[in-house]
Design a protein around this motif. Structure first.
Motif, mmCIF file in Angstrom:
data_model
loop_
_atom_site.group_PDB
_atom_site.id
_atom_site.type_symbol
_atom_site.label_atom_id
_atom_site.label_comp_id
_atom_site.label_asym_id
_atom_site.label_seq_id
_atom_site.Cartn_x
_atom_site.Cartn_y
_atom_site.Cartn_z
ATOM 1 N N ILE A 76 0.921 -1.250 -0.041
ATOM 2 C CA ILE A 76 0.013 0.045 0.076
ATOM 3 C C ILE A 76 0.885 1.223 0.177
ATOM 4 C CG2 ILE A 76 -1.603 1.249 1.277
ATOM 5 C CD1 ILE A 76 -2.859 -1.399 2.301
ATOM 6 N N ALA A 77 1.828 1.346 0.730
ATOM 7 C CA ALA A 77 2.797 2.600 0.935
ATOM 8 C C ALA A 77 3.590 2.770 -0.324
ATOM 9 C CB ALA A 77 3.939 2.039 2.060
ATOM 10 N N ALA A 78 3.823 1.584 -0.985
ATOM 11 C CA ALA A 78 4.646 1.655 -2.478
ATOM 12 C C ALA A 78 3.748 2.057 -3.459
ATOM 13 C CB ALA A 78 5.211 0.430 -2.716
ATOM 14 N N ARG A 79 2.461 2.269 -3.365
ATOM 15 C CA ARG A 79 1.433 2.533 -4.582
ATOM 16 C C ARG A 79 1.593 4.001 -5.056
ATOM 17 N NH1 ARG A 79 -2.254 -0.939 -6.305
ATOM 18 N NH2 ARG A 79 -2.974 0.492 -7.474
ATOM 19 N N PRO A 80 1.329 4.434 -6.026
ATOM 20 C CA PRO A 80 1.557 5.748 -6.835
ATOM 21 C C PRO A 80 0.955 6.763 -5.801
ATOM 22 C CG PRO A 80 0.684 4.369 -8.485
ATOM 23 C CD PRO A 80 0.515 3.570 -7.074
ATOM 24 N N PRO A 81 1.566 8.015 -5.424
ATOM 25 C CA PRO A 81 1.164 8.875 -4.465
ATOM 26 C C PRO A 81 -0.083 9.709 -4.901
ATOM 27 C CG PRO A 81 3.253 9.807 -5.406
ATOM 28 C CD PRO A 81 3.167 8.326 -5.814
ATOM 29 N N HIS A 82 -0.508 9.694 -6.381
ATOM 30 C CA HIS A 82 -1.449 10.557 -6.656
ATOM 31 C C HIS A 82 -2.720 10.026 -6.222
ATOM 32 C CE1 HIS A 82 -2.218 7.632 -10.073
ATOM 33 N NE2 HIS A 82 -1.009 7.522 -10.164
ATOM 34 N N GLU A 83 -2.773 8.387 -6.084
ATOM 35 C CA GLU A 83 -4.000 8.000 -5.514
ATOM 36 C C GLU A 83 -4.313 8.347 -4.182
ATOM 37 O OE1 GLU A 83 -3.566 3.602 -7.906
ATOM 38 O OE2 GLU A 83 -3.155 3.784 -5.821
ATOM 39 N N THR A 84 -5.840 8.267 -4.043
ATOM 40 C CA THR A 84 -6.289 8.559 -2.768
ATOM 41 C C THR A 84 -5.876 7.492 -1.757
ATOM 42 O OG1 THR A 84 -8.357 7.658 -3.069
ATOM 43 C CG2 THR A 84 -8.215 9.815 -3.705
ATOM 44 N N LEU A 85 -6.216 7.702 -0.531
ATOM 45 C CA LEU A 85 -5.887 6.504 0.488
ATOM 46 C C LEU A 85 -6.952 5.393 0.130
ATOM 47 C CD1 LEU A 85 -5.657 8.748 3.791
ATOM 48 C CD2 LEU A 85 -3.727 7.637 2.532
ATOM 49 N N VAL A 86 -8.131 5.654 0.099
ATOM 50 C CA VAL A 86 -9.149 4.578 -0.373
ATOM 51 C C VAL A 86 -8.433 3.749 -1.472
ATOM 52 C CG1 VAL A 86 -10.897 5.188 1.102
ATOM 53 C CG2 VAL A 86 -10.835 5.965 -1.509
ATOM 54 N N GLN A 87 -8.179 4.384 -2.532
ATOM 55 C CA GLN A 87 -7.592 3.926 -3.837
ATOM 56 C C GLN A 87 -6.475 2.924 -3.694
ATOM 57 O OE1 GLN A 87 -7.253 7.129 -6.447
ATOM 58 N NE2 GLN A 87 -9.187 6.878 -7.331
ATOM 59 N N ARG A 88 -5.463 3.375 -2.786
ATOM 60 C CA ARG A 88 -4.205 2.806 -2.531
ATOM 61 C C ARG A 88 -4.394 1.522 -1.670
ATOM 62 N NH1 ARG A 88 -0.051 7.152 0.084
ATOM 63 N NH2 ARG A 88 1.371 5.567 -0.316
ATOM 64 N N ILE A 89 -5.238 1.612 -0.586
ATOM 65 C CA ILE A 89 -5.621 0.530 0.103
ATOM 66 C C ILE A 89 -6.501 -0.660 -0.673
ATOM 67 C CG2 ILE A 89 -6.922 -0.453 2.300
ATOM 68 C CD1 ILE A 89 -6.259 2.560 3.521
ATOM 69 N N GLY A 90 -7.766 -0.052 -1.267
ATOM 70 C CA GLY A 90 -8.623 -0.910 -1.860
ATOM 71 C C GLY A 90 -7.960 -1.633 -3.195
ATOM 72 N N ARG A 91 -7.134 -0.926 -3.917
ATOM 73 C CA ARG A 91 -6.573 -1.510 -5.043
ATOM 74 C C ARG A 91 -5.569 -2.571 -4.536
ATOM 75 N NH1 ARG A 91 -6.099 3.916 -8.772
ATOM 76 N NH2 ARG A 91 -8.463 3.930 -9.377
ATOM 77 N N THR A 92 -4.939 -2.359 -3.600
ATOM 78 C CA THR A 92 -4.054 -3.650 -3.035
ATOM 79 C C THR A 92 -4.952 -4.589 -2.655
ATOM 80 O OG1 THR A 92 -2.373 -1.604 -2.288
ATOM 81 C CG2 THR A 92 -2.205 -3.872 -1.476
ATOM 82 N N PHE A 93 -6.079 -4.465 -1.887
ATOM 83 C CA PHE A 93 -6.806 -5.576 -1.496
ATOM 84 C C PHE A 93 -7.047 -6.261 -2.782
ATOM 85 C CE2 PHE A 93 -8.658 -3.907 2.708
ATOM 86 C CZ PHE A 93 -7.158 -4.012 3.214
ATOM 87 N N VAL A 94 -7.645 -5.585 -3.534
ATOM 88 C CA VAL A 94 -8.369 -6.398 -4.731
ATOM 89 C C VAL A 94 -6.949 -7.153 -5.595
ATOM 90 C CG1 VAL A 94 -8.770 -5.969 -7.092
ATOM 91 C CG2 VAL A 94 -9.813 -4.766 -5.430
ATOM 92 N N GLU A 95 -5.769 -6.594 -5.670
ATOM 93 C CA GLU A 95 -4.736 -7.328 -6.510
ATOM 94 C C GLU A 95 -4.327 -8.610 -5.256
ATOM 95 O OE1 GLU A 95 -1.384 -4.757 -6.625
ATOM 96 O OE2 GLU A 95 -2.249 -3.496 -8.186
ATOM 97 N N ASP A 96 -4.307 -8.409 -4.087
ATOM 98 C CA ASP A 96 -4.039 -9.592 -3.274
ATOM 99 C C ASP A 96 -4.988 -10.422 -3.138
ATOM 100 O OD1 ASP A 96 -1.774 -8.163 -2.916
ATOM 101 O OD2 ASP A 96 -2.047 -7.574 -0.998
ATOM 102 N N ILE A 97 -6.423 -10.290 -3.282
ATOM 103 C CA ILE A 97 -7.247 -11.036 -3.363
ATOM 104 C C ILE A 97 -7.284 -12.066 -4.578
ATOM 105 C CG2 ILE A 97 -9.717 -11.341 -3.815
ATOM 106 C CD1 ILE A 97 -9.079 -11.403 -0.759
ATOM 107 N N GLY A 98 -6.866 -11.373 -5.737
ATOM 108 C CA GLY A 98 -6.609 -12.160 -6.959
ATOM 109 C C GLY A 98 -5.660 -13.033 -6.679
ATOM 110 N N LEU A 99 -4.550 -12.818 -5.967
ATOM 111 C CA LEU A 99 -3.474 -13.900 -5.807
ATOM 112 C C LEU A 99 -4.003 -14.849 -5.079
ATOM 113 C CD1 LEU A 99 -0.511 -11.375 -5.289
ATOM 114 C CD2 LEU A 99 -1.045 -12.861 -7.343
ATOM 115 N N MET A 100 -4.548 -14.826 -4.071
ATOM 116 C CA MET A 100 -5.082 -15.744 -3.275
ATOM 117 C C MET A 100 -6.024 -16.519 -3.769
ATOM 118 S SD MET A 100 -5.881 -13.593 0.516
ATOM 119 C CE MET A 100 -4.505 -12.759 1.216
ATOM 120 N N VAL A 101 -7.048 -16.343 -4.552
ATOM 121 C CA VAL A 101 -7.692 -17.346 -5.297
ATOM 122 C C VAL A 101 -7.145 -17.820 -6.729
ATOM 123 C CG1 VAL A 101 -9.829 -16.260 -4.332
ATOM 124 C CG2 VAL A 101 -8.968 -15.452 -6.387
#
Length: 215
Positions: A76-101
């Motif tokens: 999350i900390a490494a995501r592009p700084p122009h993203e909002t907080l919810v985008q940084r957190i939410g998009r990381t969750f989406v990527e990692d859920i994709g990996l988990m399944v």
């Protein structure tokens, strides 16, 4: 910050945790959570009960504990700084859920961390864990502690040093809302026996919570 490759001792520790947790889940599903003891798990994993407790201090930890919070916070900390907080957190969750399944368009984008993010057993184990949580009051209660631990790790990773109190408050709110969307998507997915696309469900949940910011 890039994490150093795990040492041999760390890899052995992780393999022991995975073995214990995998055997625990197998027994919980076959016999029932309440009917399975820690001694049963130790016997199945061919370790001592003390070893089980060293890795998983409580029985609930055998279902809900993992070691991915710090890695997720770093991502999350490494995501592009122009993203909002919810985008940084939410998009990381989406990527990692994709990996988990075990697949999805996010897997290739996150290939460098795939080995550290994949849950042992993948989709099947994730689904089994969720069903146990939904069916077991003690696990449902403990899940709130797990969510708090994820939020705290995210907040500590992004709040700065010395901490920015206003940013810290924003991080608690944003991470809490993203965790709520994640929980809703996971439970809907489990209720439908893992048939829907989980990443799409999570994207839909985030879009409902944060109109205009997702996908």
């Amino acid at each position: 910050m890039t994490r150093k490759p795990p040492t041999l001792r760390e890899r052995q520790r992780l393999e022991t945790r995975r073995l214990i947790q995998t055997q625990a889940m197998r027994l919980f599903l076959a016999r029932g959570y309440d009917e399975t003891t820690v001694n049963d798990v130790a016997e199945a994993a061919r370790v001592s009960a003390m070893t089980v407790y060293r890795h998983f201090p409580t029985k609930e930890d055998l279902v809900l504990s993992d070691e991915y919070n710090a890695i997720i916070a770093e991502r999350i900390a490494a995501r592009p700084p122009h993203e909002t907080l919810v985008q940084r957190i939410g998009r990381t969750f989406v990527e990692d859920i994709g990996l988990m399944v075990g697949g999805g368009s996010h897997e290739r984008a996150a290939e460098g961390v795939r080995a550290r993010l994949v849950v042992p057993g993948g989709k099947e184990l994730l689904l089994a864990r969720l069903k146990l949580v939904m069916a077991t009051p003690a696990l449902r209660a403990r899940q709130w502690e797990s969510q708090y631990a994820i939020q705290r790790t995210i907040v500590e990773a992004l709040r700065g040093d010395p901490p920015d109190r206003d940013l810290e408050f924003q991080l608690w709110v944003a991470s809490g809302a993203c965790c709520a969307a994640l929980r809703a998507a996971l439970f809907r997915w489990a209720e439908e026996n893992g048939r829907p696309d989980l990443t799409r469900l999570l994207e839909d949940a985030l879009a409902i919570a944060f109109a205009g910011q997702f996908p």
